[in-house]
Write a protein that holds these residues in place. Structure first.
Motif, PDB file in Angstrom:
ATOM      1  N   ARG A 197       1.659 -36.857  -0.715  1.00 46.47           N
ATOM      2  CA  ARG A 197       0.408 -36.560  -0.003  1.00 46.47           C
ATOM      3  C   ARG A 197       0.433 -37.120   1.420  1.00 46.47           C
ATOM      4  N   ASP A 198       1.566 -37.002   2.086  1.00 44.77           N
ATOM      5  CA  ASP A 198       1.768 -37.573   3.414  1.00 44.77           C
ATOM      6  C   ASP A 198       1.523 -36.492   4.465  1.00 44.77           C
ATOM      7  N   ALA A 199       0.259 -36.254   4.764  1.00 42.47           N
ATOM      8  CA  ALA A 199      -0.102 -35.172   5.674  1.00 42.47           C
ATOM      9  C   ALA A 199       0.389 -35.427   7.096  1.00 42.47           C
ATOM     10  N   GLU A 200       0.346 -36.681   7.534  1.00 41.47           N
ATOM     11  CA  GLU A 200       0.761 -36.997   8.906  1.00 41.47           C
ATOM     12  C   GLU A 200       2.225 -36.637   9.136  1.00 41.47           C
ATOM     13  N   ASN A 201       3.085 -37.057   8.208  1.00 37.00           N
ATOM     14  CA  ASN A 201       4.502 -36.746   8.374  1.00 37.00           C
ATOM     15  C   ASN A 201       4.812 -35.285   8.079  1.00 37.00           C
ATOM     16  N   MET A 202       4.009 -34.638   7.245  1.00 33.03           N
ATOM     17  CA  MET A 202       4.185 -33.205   7.033  1.00 33.03           C
ATOM     18  C   MET A 202       3.969 -32.465   8.348  1.00 33.03           C
ATOM     19  N   ALA A 203       2.909 -32.797   9.058  1.00 26.90           N
ATOM     20  CA  ALA A 203       2.645 -32.154  10.347  1.00 26.90           C
ATOM     21  C   ALA A 203       3.761 -32.454  11.338  1.00 26.90           C
ATOM     22  N   ARG A 204       4.266 -33.671  11.313  1.00 22.99           N
ATOM     23  CA  ARG A 204       5.373 -34.037  12.203  1.00 22.99           C
ATOM     24  C   ARG A 204       6.624 -33.209  11.889  1.00 22.99           C
ATOM     25  N   LEU A 205       6.902 -33.022  10.607  1.00 25.83           N
ATOM     26  CA  LEU A 205       8.082 -32.260  10.207  1.00 25.83           C
ATOM     27  C   LEU A 205       7.940 -30.787  10.597  1.00 25.83           C
ATOM     28  N   VAL A 206       6.752 -30.231  10.400  1.00 28.04           N
ATOM     29  CA  VAL A 206       6.527 -28.835  10.796  1.00 28.04           C
ATOM     30  C   VAL A 206       6.829 -28.651  12.275  1.00 28.04           C
ATOM     31  N   ASP A 207       6.293 -29.529  13.118  1.00 32.62           N
ATOM     32  CA  ASP A 207       6.535 -29.411  14.553  1.00 32.62           C
ATOM     33  C   ASP A 207       8.017 -29.600  14.882  1.00 32.62           C
ATOM     34  N   TYR A 208       8.671 -30.534  14.214  1.00 37.13           N
ATOM     35  CA  TYR A 208      10.105 -30.769  14.458  1.00 37.13           C
ATOM     36  C   TYR A 208      10.904 -29.499  14.197  1.00 37.13           C
ATOM     37  N   VAL A 209      10.647 -28.858  13.061  1.00 38.47           N
ATOM     38  CA  VAL A 209      11.396 -27.658  12.698  1.00 38.47           C
ATOM     39  C   VAL A 209      11.093 -26.520  13.666  1.00 38.47           C
ATOM     40  N   LEU A 210       9.808 -26.314  13.970  1.00 38.50           N
ATOM     41  CA  LEU A 210       9.443 -25.234  14.880  1.00 38.50           C
ATOM     42  C   LEU A 210      10.096 -25.404  16.244  1.00 38.50           C
ATOM     43  N   VAL A 211       9.981 -26.577  16.810  1.00 33.99           N
ATOM     44  CA  VAL A 211      10.446 -26.803  18.184  1.00 33.99           C
ATOM     45  C   VAL A 211      11.966 -26.857  18.254  1.00 33.99           C
ATOM     46  N   ASN A 212      12.594 -27.571  17.329  1.00 33.82           N
ATOM     47  CA  ASN A 212      14.032 -27.849  17.455  1.00 33.82           C
ATOM     48  C   ASN A 212      14.932 -26.865  16.724  1.00 33.82           C
ATOM     49  N   LEU A 213      14.403 -26.167  15.730  1.00 29.39           N
ATOM     50  CA  LEU A 213      15.249 -25.281  14.933  1.00 29.39           C
ATOM     51  C   LEU A 213      14.867 -23.815  15.044  1.00 29.39           C
ATOM     52  N   LEU A 214      13.589 -23.528  15.299  1.00 34.87           N
ATOM     53  CA  LEU A 214      13.121 -22.145  15.321  1.00 34.87           C
ATOM     54  C   LEU A 214      12.694 -21.681  16.701  1.00 34.87           C
ATOM     55  N   ASP A 215      12.824 -22.563  17.700  1.00 33.12           N
ATOM     56  CA  ASP A 215      12.497 -22.213  19.094  1.00 33.12           C
ATOM     57  C   ASP A 215      11.074 -21.692  19.218  1.00 33.12           C
ATOM     58  N   GLN A 216      10.140 -22.377  18.571  1.00 36.54           N
ATOM     59  CA  GLN A 216       8.719 -22.041  18.658  1.00 36.54           C
ATOM     60  C   GLN A 216       7.943 -23.302  19.006  1.00 36.54           C
ATOM     61  N   PRO A 217       6.764 -23.151  19.585  1.00 41.02           N
ATOM     62  CA  PRO A 217       5.940 -24.334  19.847  1.00 41.02           C
ATOM     63  C   PRO A 217       5.267 -24.820  18.571  1.00 41.02           C
ATOM     64  N   GLY A 218       4.847 -26.070  18.572  1.00 42.76           N
ATOM     65  CA  GLY A 218       4.022 -26.567  17.485  1.00 42.76           C
ATOM     66  C   GLY A 218       2.596 -26.055  17.649  1.00 42.76           C
ATOM     67  N   GLY A 219       1.690 -26.648  16.910  1.00 35.55           N
ATOM     68  CA  GLY A 219       0.296 -26.247  17.049  1.00 35.55           C
ATOM     69  C   GLY A 219      -0.402 -26.114  15.721  1.00 35.55           C
ATOM     70  N   PRO A 220      -1.711 -25.901  15.738  1.00 33.78           N
ATOM     71  CA  PRO A 220      -2.495 -25.854  14.502  1.00 33.78           C
ATOM     72  C   PRO A 220      -2.043 -24.772  13.530  1.00 33.78           C
ATOM     73  N   ASP A 221      -1.555 -23.644  14.042  1.00 34.97           N
ATOM     74  CA  ASP A 221      -1.099 -22.582  13.154  1.00 34.97           C
ATOM     75  C   ASP A 221       0.386 -22.713  12.815  1.00 34.97           C
ATOM     76  N   GLY A 222       0.963 -23.883  13.116  1.00 38.69           N
ATOM     77  CA  GLY A 222       2.394 -24.106  12.892  1.00 38.69           C
ATOM     78  C   GLY A 222       2.849 -23.891  11.454  1.00 38.69           C
ATOM     79  N   PRO A 223       2.127 -24.416  10.448  1.00 41.25           N
ATOM     80  CA  PRO A 223       2.593 -24.220   9.075  1.00 41.25           C
ATOM     81  C   PRO A 223       2.744 -22.753   8.691  1.00 41.25           C
TER      82      PRO A 223
END
Length: 451
Positions: A197-223
């Motif tokens: 139930r680690d929401a903070e790190n879940m959001a961090r991981l989503v942004d990491y993957v989007l920015v560094n692996l999928l060439d997309q920005p983070g943001g509220p609709d990131g998941p």
């Protein structure tokens, strides 16, 4: 992402923080004998000019690469294993050794297999058999040639240890392998955070993957955007397995990379015929990961990512993306099979009609997959009555390239279990590595003819 003029070491993973990994030390092996170095893959990250001594220091003794990670990191994750959730796993005999930006500007991970014990080894010894390393070389080379998005085997070094194994003659020789891939972030990485139930790190991981692996920005609709990308990429992965006639064997959620790149080859096999029930793992008694069930299995794993992302996202957009998997898979398997048939897709319903007819004929004739695609490349199908519908459907399709490579003047390149065992026997019994290197050369020739 714009391409970089030169590859460069990176340490991007550190931005996630120490909740995602544990620093570990590599095993101190009694020997380090280089058995395989993939200079073609090494050139992508600028390490192809290392001499053999430096290669062994980095990829057998794990001397840090200047500018990358100062110490190896065992990544934390959970996962479903044969549909049973397991919170006790993680990098148990491998670690993330280094990261690079490659010549295309993509973030690349150098991960290991057989590099020693970690906090997640449980009752294992953290080692890899030499046979397992040889099999991974063959799998990655063949899959790359057949157009499957896959990790590449960068290095295999024999380590001079004798290992005891229950499923092969023991003691057996040991090795350490380094693979090159576009991340080691798995669906199971997200499952672990959802479990805690680690929401903070879940959001961090989503942004990491989007920015560094999928060439997309983070943001509220990131998941939702993350899941949509993973669904698209894993649908393509499933399709490429089918077109290659490949059975991974262990499609657990901890073995599914969020970049849609295949990796971690254990009990893999290529099916000799179009047999949906063909399995690779002797322990897959129910056929959960059989050849014909792989799209279903990968779709199920994508569902587990959606379930995990519910920790920080609404259900509706996640369900909408997940529901596109079947359609995306059908489009991808059509493209993949037309690619292997060596014809240019038309981009209409006729493409799917061709594939349906070919699949039906392959199943009914029970013939060699490799011989069929070799003979049919360019659109010439067998004269058997079973292929009549497929021949009719393929009328008017243009070859995507001529059959002018030397490969087409020989025999089809295949990689069935008997040949894999023969290549290993030459090494095991006579320390003869010639058959392995000859097979790699033959596979690469096939890849050049197909690409």
């Amino acid at each position: 992402m714009t391409g970089n003029p030169q590859p460069a070491p990176a340490r991007t993973i550190l931005a996630l923080g120490d909740a995602f990994y544990d620093p570990v030390a590599a095993a101190d092996f009694p020997q380090a004998i280089m058995r395989f170095r993939n200079d073609r893959a090494a050139a992508e990250i600028g390490v192809d000019e290392l001499n053999d001594d430096a290669w062994v220091r980095h990829f057998g003794r794990f001397e840090p690469i200047l500018g990358s990670l100062g110490e190896p990191l065992a990544l934390r994750y959970h996962g479903h294993q044969f549909r049973q959730y397991n919170p006790e796993i993680g990098d148990g005999r491998g670690f993330l050794f280094a990261q690079f930006r490659d010549r295309a500007g993509r973030l690349v991970d150098l991960g290991t297999k057989g590099s020693g014990k970690t906090p997640y080894s449980r009752f294992g010894d953290g080692r890899l058999t030499l046979k397992g390393g040889v099999r991974e070389i063959l799998a990655t080379e063949m899959l790359e040639a057949l157009g499957v998005p896959t990790s590449r085997t960068l290095s295999l070094i024999e380590t001079g240890e004798a290992l005891e194994r229950n499923d092969e003659p023991s003691p057996t020789r040991a090795a350490v392998l380094v693979r090159l891939s576009h991340s080691h972030i798995r669906i199971g990485t997200f499952q672990r955070l959802a479990y805690h139930r680690d929401a903070e790190n879940m959001a961090r991981l989503v942004d990491y993957v989007l920015v560094n692996l999928l060439d997309q920005p983070g943001g509220p609709d990131g998941p939702a955007r993350l899941l949509d990308a993973v669904v698209a990429r894993t649908a393509r992965l499933a399709a490429s397995y089918m077109a290659a006639g490949f059975v991974h064997g262990v499609l657990n959620s901890d073995n599914i990379n969020v970049t849609g790149e295949s990796f971690d080859y254990g009990p893999w096999r290529f099916t000799p015929t179009w047999d949906p029930a063909f399995t690779a793992a002797y322990f897959d008694h129910a056929g959960l990961y059989a050849f014909g069930r792989q799209p279903e299995a990968i779709h199920w794993d994508a569902l587990q990512l959606a379930v995990s992302l519910r920790l920080i996202a609404d259900a509706e957009p996640l369900i909408a993306s997940l529901d596109t998997f079947p359609e995306r898979y059908q489009a991808a398997v059509t493209d993949a099979l037309l690619w292997r048939l060596g014809v240019v897709p038309r981009g209409d319903s006729q493409d799917r009609a061709v594939i349906q007819a070919v699949e039906q004929a392959l199943r009914s004739t029970n013939g060699s997959i490799d011989r069929f695609f070799f003979d049919a490349f360019g659109g010439t199908l067998p004269a058997e009555d079973a292929f009549a519908d497929a021949r009719g459907a393929l009328t008017g399709y243009a070859p995507r390239k001529p059959r002018d490579h030397d490969y087409w003047r020989g025999e089809p390149c295949s990689l069935l279990i008997d040949e894999v065992e023969a290549i290993w026997s030459a090494i095991d019994e006579r320390d003869d590595w010639v058959p392995l290197h000859a097979k790699v050369a033959a596979i690469r020739a096939m890849g050049a003819a197909l690409s």
